[in-house]
Design a protein around this motif. Structure first.
Motif, PDB file in Angstrom:
ATOM      1  N   GLY A  28       0.980  -1.361   0.014  1.00 30.59           N
ATOM      2  CA  GLY A  28      -0.105  -0.276  -0.047  1.00 30.59           C
ATOM      3  C   GLY A  28       0.921   1.498  -0.087  1.00 30.59           C
ATOM      4  O   GLY A  28       1.826   0.893  -0.687  1.00 30.59           O
ATOM      5  N   ARG A  29       0.205   2.153   0.296  1.00 33.06           N
ATOM      6  CA  ARG A  29       1.182   3.692   0.299  1.00 33.06           C
ATOM      7  C   ARG A  29       0.375   4.164   1.641  1.00 33.06           C
ATOM      8  O   ARG A  29      -1.047   4.155   2.235  1.00 33.06           O
ATOM      9  CB  ARG A  29       0.859   4.567  -1.204  1.00 33.06           C
ATOM     10  N   ILE A  30       1.529   4.633   2.424  1.00 36.42           N
ATOM     11  CA  ILE A  30       1.205   6.012   3.161  1.00 36.42           C
ATOM     12  C   ILE A  30       1.520   6.795   3.251  1.00 36.42           C
ATOM     13  O   ILE A  30       2.681   7.705   2.824  1.00 36.42           O
ATOM     14  CB  ILE A  30       1.883   5.021   4.634  1.00 36.42           C
ATOM     15  N   GLN A  31       1.041   7.934   2.723  1.00 35.25           N
ATOM     16  CA  GLN A  31       0.893   9.114   2.819  1.00 35.25           C
ATOM     17  C   GLN A  31       1.813   9.683   1.343  1.00 35.25           C
ATOM     18  O   GLN A  31       3.115  10.351   1.276  1.00 35.25           O
ATOM     19  CB  GLN A  31       1.182  10.649   2.953  1.00 35.25           C
ATOM     20  N   GLY A  32       1.758   8.244   0.906  1.00 35.65           N
ATOM     21  CA  GLY A  32       1.991   8.133  -1.330  1.00 35.65           C
ATOM     22  C   GLY A  32       3.406   7.746  -1.354  1.00 35.65           C
ATOM     23  O   GLY A  32       4.094   7.305  -2.318  1.00 35.65           O
ATOM     24  N   ILE A  33       4.086   7.382  -0.120  1.00 33.25           N
ATOM     25  CA  ILE A  33       5.073   6.498   0.306  1.00 33.25           C
ATOM     26  C   ILE A  33       4.577   4.597   0.139  1.00 33.25           C
ATOM     27  O   ILE A  33       3.948   3.729   1.049  1.00 33.25           O
ATOM     28  CB  ILE A  33       6.008   6.614   1.779  1.00 33.25           C
ATOM     29  N   VAL A  34       5.432   3.763  -0.889  1.00 36.89           N
ATOM     30  CA  VAL A  34       5.099   2.649  -1.190  1.00 36.89           C
ATOM     31  C   VAL A  34       5.736   1.586   0.181  1.00 36.89           C
ATOM     32  O   VAL A  34       6.883   2.133   0.744  1.00 36.89           O
ATOM     33  CB  VAL A  34       5.482   1.930  -2.350  1.00 36.89           C
ATOM     34  N   VAL A  35       4.553   0.689   0.794  1.00 39.39           N
ATOM     35  CA  VAL A  35       5.213   0.073   1.585  1.00 39.39           C
ATOM     36  C   VAL A  35       4.305  -1.152   1.672  1.00 39.39           C
ATOM     37  O   VAL A  35       4.075  -1.646   1.203  1.00 39.39           O
ATOM     38  CB  VAL A  35       4.753   0.819   3.152  1.00 39.39           C
ATOM     39  N   GLY A  36       5.569  -2.295   1.721  1.00 42.35           N
ATOM     40  CA  GLY A  36       4.667  -3.166   2.901  1.00 42.35           C
ATOM     41  C   GLY A  36       4.564  -3.406   4.026  1.00 42.35           C
ATOM     42  O   GLY A  36       5.207  -3.122   4.814  1.00 42.35           O
ATOM     43  N   ILE A  37       3.954  -4.454   4.520  1.00 42.44           N
ATOM     44  CA  ILE A  37       2.736  -4.626   5.108  1.00 42.44           C
ATOM     45  C   ILE A  37       2.867  -5.595   6.219  1.00 42.44           C
ATOM     46  O   ILE A  37       2.688  -7.128   5.217  1.00 42.44           O
ATOM     47  CB  ILE A  37       1.244  -3.589   5.289  1.00 42.44           C
ATOM     48  N   ILE A  38       3.206  -5.842   7.353  1.00 42.47           N
ATOM     49  CA  ILE A  38       3.036  -7.287   7.375  1.00 42.47           C
ATOM     50  C   ILE A  38       2.336  -7.138   8.965  1.00 42.47           C
ATOM     51  O   ILE A  38       2.565  -6.082  10.031  1.00 42.47           O
ATOM     52  CB  ILE A  38       4.691  -7.623   8.155  1.00 42.47           C
ATOM     53  N   ALA A  39       1.114  -8.255   8.976  1.00 47.38           N
ATOM     54  CA  ALA A  39       0.309  -7.334  10.382  1.00 47.38           C
ATOM     55  C   ALA A  39       0.358  -8.593  11.120  1.00 47.38           C
ATOM     56  O   ALA A  39      -0.268  -9.800   9.855  1.00 47.38           O
ATOM     57  CB  ALA A  39      -0.437  -6.337   9.154  1.00 47.38           C
ATOM     58  N   ASN A  40       0.160  -8.858  12.041  1.00 45.69           N
ATOM     59  CA  ASN A  40      -0.295 -10.616  12.018  1.00 45.69           C
ATOM     60  C   ASN A  40      -2.182 -10.776  12.638  1.00 45.69           C
ATOM     61  O   ASN A  40      -3.111  -9.322  12.652  1.00 45.69           O
ATOM     62  CB  ASN A  40      -0.718 -10.609  14.059  1.00 45.69           C
ATOM     63  N   GLN A  41      -2.726 -11.402  12.480  1.00 50.44           N
ATOM     64  CA  GLN A  41      -3.920 -11.396  12.360  1.00 50.44           C
ATOM     65  C   GLN A  41      -5.162 -12.412  13.394  1.00 50.44           C
ATOM     66  O   GLN A  41      -4.987 -13.122  13.323  1.00 50.44           O
ATOM     67  CB  GLN A  41      -4.618 -12.063  10.414  1.00 50.44           C
ATOM     68  N   PRO A  42      -5.200 -10.999  14.153  1.00 48.89           N
ATOM     69  CA  PRO A  42      -5.510 -11.550  15.348  1.00 48.89           C
ATOM     70  C   PRO A  42      -6.988 -12.431  15.351  1.00 48.89           C
ATOM     71  O   PRO A  42      -7.733 -13.571  16.025  1.00 48.89           O
ATOM     72  CB  PRO A  42      -6.446 -10.639  16.243  1.00 48.89           C
ATOM     73  N   ALA A  43      -7.926 -12.749  14.261  1.00 48.68           N
ATOM     74  CA  ALA A  43      -9.266 -13.181  13.386  1.00 48.68           C
ATOM     75  C   ALA A  43      -9.417 -14.027  13.357  1.00 48.68           C
ATOM     76  O   ALA A  43     -10.132 -15.581  13.218  1.00 48.68           O
ATOM     77  CB  ALA A  43      -9.452 -12.864  12.668  1.00 48.68           C
ATOM     78  N   PHE A  44      -7.480 -14.881  13.007  1.00 50.20           N
ATOM     79  CA  PHE A  44      -7.463 -16.226  12.052  1.00 50.20           C
ATOM     80  C   PHE A  44      -6.141 -16.710  13.000  1.00 50.20           C
ATOM     81  O   PHE A  44      -4.736 -16.723  13.462  1.00 50.20           O
ATOM     82  CB  PHE A  44      -6.616 -15.838  11.346  1.00 50.20           C
ATOM     83  N   LYS A  45      -6.409 -17.827  14.311  1.00 52.41           N
ATOM     84  CA  LYS A  45      -5.278 -18.901  15.055  1.00 52.41           C
ATOM     85  C   LYS A  45      -4.375 -17.802  15.893  1.00 52.41           C
ATOM     86  O   LYS A  45      -3.630 -17.787  16.228  1.00 52.41           O
ATOM     87  CB  LYS A  45      -4.399 -19.369  14.258  1.00 52.41           C
ATOM     88  N   ALA A  46      -6.024 -16.717  16.590  1.00 51.30           N
ATOM     89  CA  ALA A  46      -5.109 -15.982  17.164  1.00 51.30           C
ATOM     90  C   ALA A  46      -4.131 -15.039  16.919  1.00 51.30           C
ATOM     91  O   ALA A  46      -3.704 -13.961  17.763  1.00 51.30           O
ATOM     92  CB  ALA A  46      -4.851 -16.286  19.152  1.00 51.30           C
ATOM     93  N   GLY A  47      -3.158 -15.299  15.506  1.00 50.29           N
ATOM     94  CA  GLY A  47      -2.349 -14.278  15.469  1.00 50.29           C
ATOM     95  C   GLY A  47      -0.965 -14.931  15.636  1.00 50.29           C
ATOM     96  O   GLY A  47      -0.250 -14.224  15.573  1.00 50.29           O
TER      97      GLY A  47
END
Length: 517
Positions: free
Chosen positions: A315-334
């Motif tokens: 995605g972009r955050i205020q125009g800067i391209v980023v790769g995002i890595i996020a734990n997902q608590p909704a699946f296997k508690a993250g």
């Protein structure tokens, strides 16, 4: 002196032969089935349908190998350069109407020449795979051709992005070239990818599997994790390719296509304060957080259906391209498990190669417990994340939303693992283990002797969280850059990204580290 009409006519006839590929009947049959042919695929991929073809007149006559003479226009593959999302790119499309798109000596030569050109020119490569496999009548020349392609896939790895589109059959050795590339997009329609087909598996093992169990886009996306995106059809695959391109640089010496806003917007987003439950036991969907952080909720998720306990994407955050890595608590508690570790580690390494900053959103209770995980090598797989983060020299910014326990806290890029900045929300808990588990070990006797052991355990857990696991405790030891309100997160990330884009970090000279594969 003008060129002679005879020569112009000869050129026209030669081009006509190439454009007819496997013949008018075969092209018509594909059209009737709603399938694009190789040239139509390249036209759909390249901007304005325009491209410059390499090797249009290459052919290989099968009579040299004891077969009947058979014309094979283009030797079953179209290779070309053009523009994708406004930038130069190289692409090849295997032509199933010509000998089933099977790979032979000259077929491989055309692909290798294109890959060499892409490496020298620093342009991404897209391969559209639709092939019956090796051309058996060419014997070891076909095997040699595959080897030459594999070798170049590895040479290009880390130099230019490589994307494979599986638009038809891709079986046996043919499957290894896509596997060596960075991203695989696979069509739901008319596409299969496997090493051994059902008949071979049955003969070798006695098992009687169906292709749907292991060879389709759905199976690869959700079970094996071999592919990154599922496309409804070829046109959708090209849409995904162009979307992916919009986040990637053309090569490893260029920056991603940032679109930095002229001025930073540091206004808070109050709605962020309402997204994450304060109780660490309550699940929530981390996509809600991601969509508020990235510009216009525009997030391209990678491997959406595999290892859902971790979310990765661009995605972009205020125009800067980023790769995002996020734990997902909704699946296997993250939790981090074998598959999630592999998924994240490869994503981190790609981001590092191509200068893409990494944003980590942390809510992780630990590594997944269980006999299968231990026997499956969770130690080795989890170490891949540690290795990938520690080796990455791109900007790395971490936001601890809630739980950050044990080795998983480190594996999600803590300050000690090289994060440039670490922010924590007031809801963060950072500790060796959860408060309940910790007090059960530390205060076992005190709890057992209490008149109300359950109430005593809850009381001690609250004390433990406040004294040993609060974000302020971690901040007091400089493990955290700042404790922030969730509403401030997008603004803080925007500032942190701008501040770290000029980051340069050198490491000890070496060929490469030995990642625990």
């Amino acid at each position: 002196m003008p060129i002679s009409p005879a020569l112009l006519k000869q050129l026209e006839e030669k081009r006509k032969i190439a454009l007819l590929a496997g013949g008018a009947d075969k092209l018509a049959a594909r059209k009737k089935k709603g399938q694009l042919n190789a040239r139509e695929r390249l036209e759909a991929l390249f901007d304005h349908g325009q491209y410059m073809e390499f090797g249009m007149h290459v052919q290989h006559d099968c009579h040299e190998f004891g077969m009947d003479t058979k014309s094979m226009p283009g030797d079953g593959v179209i290779t070309a350069i053009g523009y994708v999302d406004g930038r130069p790119a190289a692409a090849f499309a295997q032509d199933f109407t010509v000998g089933g798109g099977a790979l032979g000596k000259m077929h491989a030569r055309k692909i290798c020449d294109l890959l060499d050109y892409a490496q020298q020119s620093g342009m991404p490569v897209i391969g559209i795979n639709d092939s019956g496999g090796a051309r058996i009548q060419e014997g070891d020349d076909s095997l040699s051709g595959y080897g030459q392609i594999f070798f170049r896939n590895v040479l290009l790895s880390g130099v230019v992005p490589q994307i494979s589109i599986i638009a038809g059959p891709c079986a046996g050795g043919a499957a290894y070239s896509p596997a060596l590339t960075d991203f695989i997009i696979m069509n739901k329609e008319n596409a299969q990818m496997f090493i051994c087909g059902p008949n071979v598996i049955k003969a070798a093992t006695g098992e009687d599997p169906k292709l749907e169990q292991f060879a389709t886009a759905t199976a690869h996306a959700s079970i094996s994790g071999n592919i990154h995106f599922v496309a409804e059809n070829s046109k959708h695959a090209f849409e995904i390719t162009k979307k992916l391109f919009s986040f990637l640089p053309s090569n490893n010496v260029m920056d991603p296509p940032h679109q930095a806003a002229p001025t930073l917007d540091l206004s808070p987003d109050p709605e962020m304060n309402n997204l994450v439950p304060s109780d660490p036991k309550d699940a929530f969907d981390v996509h809600q957080v991601i969509n508020r952080l990235v510009d216009n909720a525009d997030f391209l998720e990678v491997q959406r259906d595999f290892a859902k306990n971790i979310v990765i994407g661009y995605g972009r955050i205020q125009g800067i391209v980023v790769g995002i890595i996020a734990n997902q608590p909704a699946f296997k508690a993250g939790c981090l498990d074998i598959d999630a570790s592999d998924k994240a580690a490869r994503f981190i390494r790609f981001a590092n190669i191509f200068n893409i900053p990494i944003v980590n959103l942390v809510d992780v209770p630990g590594f997944m417990p269980g006999l299968k995980q231990e026997q499956g090598g969770i130690i080795r797989h989890g170490a891949k994340m540690l290795f990938a983060y520690a080796a990455a020299t791109v900007p790395k910014i971490t936001v601890i939303m809630r739980k950050a326990y044990g080795g998983a806290f480190l594996a999600m890029c803590s300050r000690d693992m090289g994060a440039d900045m670490v922010f924590a929300w007031p809801t963060a808990n950072i500790a060796v283990m959860g408060a309940e588990g910790a007090v059960a070990v530390l205060y076992k006797k005190e709890i057992e002797t209490a008149s109300d052991s359950a109430a005593k355990a809850r009381e001690l857990a609250e004390v433990y969280r406040e004294k040993f696991a609060s974000p302020y405790e971690a901040a007091s030891k400089a493990m955290i850059t700042d404790v922030i309100e969730p509403a401030e997160t997008r603004a803080k990330l925007a500032m942190a990204l701008r501040a770290t884009l000029s980051k340069r970090e050198t490491r000890p000279p070496k060929k490469h580290g030995n990642i625990p594969l």
